[in-house]
Write an enzyme that holds these catalytic residues in place. Structure first.
Site, PDB file in Angstrom:
ATOM      1  N   HIS A   1      -7.359  -3.496  -0.101  1.00 14.66           N
ATOM      2  CA  HIS A   1      -6.849  -3.635  -1.616  1.00 14.66           C
ATOM      3  C   HIS A   1      -5.155  -4.080  -0.828  1.00 14.66           C
ATOM      4  CE1 HIS A   1      -8.450   0.309  -2.575  1.00 14.66           C
ATOM      5  NE2 HIS A   1      -9.340  -0.018  -3.087  1.00 14.66           N
TER       6      HIS A   1
ATOM      7  N   TYR B   1      -0.657   5.702  -8.096  1.00 17.50           N
ATOM      8  CA  TYR B   1       0.533   7.277  -7.933  1.00 17.50           C
ATOM      9  C   TYR B   1       1.006   7.085  -9.257  1.00 17.50           C
ATOM     10  CZ  TYR B   1      -0.188   6.501  -2.620  1.00 17.50           C
ATOM     11  OH  TYR B   1      -0.634   6.511  -1.623  1.00 17.50           O
TER      12      TYR B   1
ATOM     13  N   PRO C   1       1.790  13.655   2.302  1.00 17.15           N
ATOM     14  CA  PRO C   1       0.636  12.239   2.158  1.00 17.15           C
ATOM     15  C   PRO C   1       0.811  11.922   0.991  1.00 17.15           C
ATOM     16  CG  PRO C   1       0.241  14.623   0.854  1.00 17.15           C
ATOM     17  CD  PRO C   1       1.590  14.419   2.065  1.00 17.15           C
TER      18      PRO C   1
ATOM     19  N   LYS D   1       0.690   8.386   5.697  1.00 20.68           N
ATOM     20  CA  LYS D   1       1.089   7.808   6.706  1.00 20.68           C
ATOM     21  C   LYS D   1       0.568   8.605   7.667  1.00 20.68           C
ATOM     22  CE  LYS D   1       3.227   4.540   5.452  1.00 20.68           C
ATOM     23  NZ  LYS D   1       2.888   2.949   5.684  1.00 20.68           N
TER      24      LYS D   1
ATOM     25  N   TYR E   1       4.875   0.346   3.030  1.00 22.27           N
ATOM     26  CA  TYR E   1       3.479   0.808   2.892  1.00 22.27           C
ATOM     27  C   TYR E   1       2.479   0.295   3.353  1.00 22.27           C
ATOM     28  CZ  TYR E   1      -0.058   3.211  -0.146  1.00 22.27           C
ATOM     29  OH  TYR E   1      -0.877   4.343  -0.383  1.00 22.27           O
TER      30      TYR E   1
HETATM   31  C1  PHB Z   1      -6.946   9.418  -0.084  1.00 19.07           C
HETATM   32  O1  PHB Z   1      -7.164   9.002  -0.547  1.00 19.07           O
HETATM   33  O2  PHB Z   1      -6.631  10.682   0.378  1.00 19.07           O
HETATM   34  C2  PHB Z   1      -5.547   8.957  -0.122  1.00 19.07           C
HETATM   35  C3  PHB Z   1      -4.700   8.245  -0.496  1.00 19.07           C
HETATM   36  C4  PHB Z   1      -3.586   8.282  -0.743  1.00 19.07           C
HETATM   37  C5  PHB Z   1      -2.461   9.060  -0.247  1.00 19.07           C
HETATM   38  C6  PHB Z   1      -2.903  10.069  -0.062  1.00 19.07           C
HETATM   39  C7  PHB Z   1      -4.172  10.722   0.013  1.00 19.07           C
HETATM   40  O3  PHB Z   1      -1.102   8.520  -0.251  1.00 19.07           O
END
Ligand code: PHB
Ligand code: APR
Length: 394
Positions: A75, A204, A296, A300, A388
């Protein structure tokens, strides 16, 4: 009783323990691993799924990247969505780097296969694991029960890679470690669904009803999360209710649709920030979730675990090859610099994107202003992007 002797005894076969044992193996350093759960449990445990570019490079370098290269999804950015509009953060343009979406349990599967193909000694389903004599000049020992037989492993060092609920950290004498902690007043309800992702990248989403996240595992499996109460009873969330809530929160620009499908896994996780200092007590060295937890938001956890064991493996290599203990002595300090930067980032992403119970109208406006700033200022977008995609492994 069976007695074994090795250089490094590794407790826990999660990403930290497995990557460490492979790095050590490549340097000709012997290890024995013991894991409380079964191999199948470790390989099926659903966790996050975003790999920083440095984690991807390291997995490739240690020979664990073949399937990830085939099946992982590269990505080049993520979307921040608020007020129903999407705003893309372009990682490649802002940092020259990308991330890879590939489930943590797939990483674990690949690493276990690799380690076992090299005749690694891994004891799955180890019971009553205890560690002792690691303080100062002792003779570090790990004791456990395996298939009704008592084992004793004598080693030079014990690597505590047994996660947040493991035995290593609690075995350190009281008063030795300083704990830093923040518990958030919410959790995440996560599902895996047999549905094609509704966008090419992660979304997000800040919403007045609470945070939501669109992620994925493959071109046909979507991973979705909803902010919920920390002790939410999953039984009170039938699939229809989850979809209805996701549809409301992830509402996007005209014509955007959230694909639905059969829910194949669901669960609730609490959110905390946690660090212990130092990450070492004598010959016991803590790495990964055993030493720190991040919420989460930003994905990270695994990446930080990998960064720790990278530092640890180099320090052990230097110790064994040259007798120089300077890198080992600096281990905790070296790791903690990164740990605290990642703690700050994960806390910041979490604070910006979630609704807090005690917030007022001012706070909500401030959060929107922050999102507006982050998505409209190149400097601010770049800050998010740099964190990130991850800092280089030091
Ligand atoms: C996930 O795909 O499980 C995932 C992706 C981004 C995050 C947390 C979990 O910030
Ligand atoms: N004895 C042996 N093994 C244990 C014990 C014990 N007493 N207690 C726990 N374990 C095992 C767990 O079953 C698990 O397989 O230690 C392993 C720790 O793995 P993780 O929890 O995955 O931790 P870590 O390797 O540090 O990886 C960090 O995992 O928790 C996620 O989101 C987190 O992505 C992050 C990553």
């Amino acid at each position: 009783m069976k007695t074994l002797r090795t250089q490094v005894g590794i407790v826990g076969a999660g990403p930290a323990g497995l990557v460490l044992s492979q790095l050590l193996h490549l340097q000709g350093i012997e290890s024995v691993m013991l894991e409380a759960r079964s191999r199948q449990y470790c390989e099926e445990r659903i966790r996050a799924g975003v790999l920083e570019h440095g984690t991807v490079d390291l997995l490739n370098q240690i020979g664990a990247g073949r399937r990830m290269q085939r099946e992982g999804m590269v990505h080049e950015g993520v979307e921040l969505r608020f007020n129903g509009q999407g705003h893309r953060i372009d990682f490649r343009e802002l940092t020259g780097k990308t991330i890879t979406v590939y489930g943590q349990h797939e990483v674990v599967k690949d690493l276990i296969n690799l380690r076992l193909s090299e005749q690694a000694q891994i004891f799955f389903e180890a019971e009553q694991v205890r560690i002792s004599e690691f303080e100062n000049a002792g003779n570090p020992t790990i004791r456990f029960l395996h298939h009704n037989e008592d084992y004793e492993v004598h080693c030079d060092f014990i690597a505590g890679c047994d996660g947040f609920h493991g035995v290593c950290r609690p075995s350190v004498p009281a008063g030795t470690l300083t704990l830093y902690e923040r518990i958030y007043p919410f959790g995440w309800l996560g599902i895996l669904a047999e549905a094609a992702p509704s966008a090419e990248e992660l979304i997000y989403c800040y919403h007045e009803r609470g945070f939501a996240l669109h992620s994925m595992r493959s071109p046909s499996i979507t991973r979705l999360y909803l902010q919920c109460n920390p002790n939410e009873d999953i039984a009170s969330w039938p699939d229809e209710k989850i979809w209805a809530e996701l549809q409301k929160r992830l509402e996007g620009p005209q014509g955007w649709l959230l694909n639905e499908g059969a829910v194949i896994q669901k669960g609730v996780t609490g959110m905390r920030s946690f660090v212990v200092e130092p990450m070492r007590c004598g010959k016991l060295i803590l790495a990964g979730d055993a030493a720190h937890i991040v919420p989460p938001t930003g994905a990270k956890g695994l990446n930080l675990a990998v960064a720790d064991v990278y530092v640890l493996a180099r320090a052990l290599e230097s110790h064994y090859k040259t007798g120089n203990g300077a890198l080992l002595d600096a281990y905790s300090e070296t790791c903690l610099r990164r740990v605290w930067k990642v703690q700050r980032f994960s806390w910041w992403m979490t604070s910006m994107l979630h609704r807090f119970k005690d917030e007022n109208r001012f706070d909500a406006k401030r959060q929107i202003a922050e999102l507006d700033y982050v998505t409209s200022s190149r400097a601010a977008s770049q800050t998010l992007a740099e964190n990130y995609v991850g800092f280089p492994l030091s």
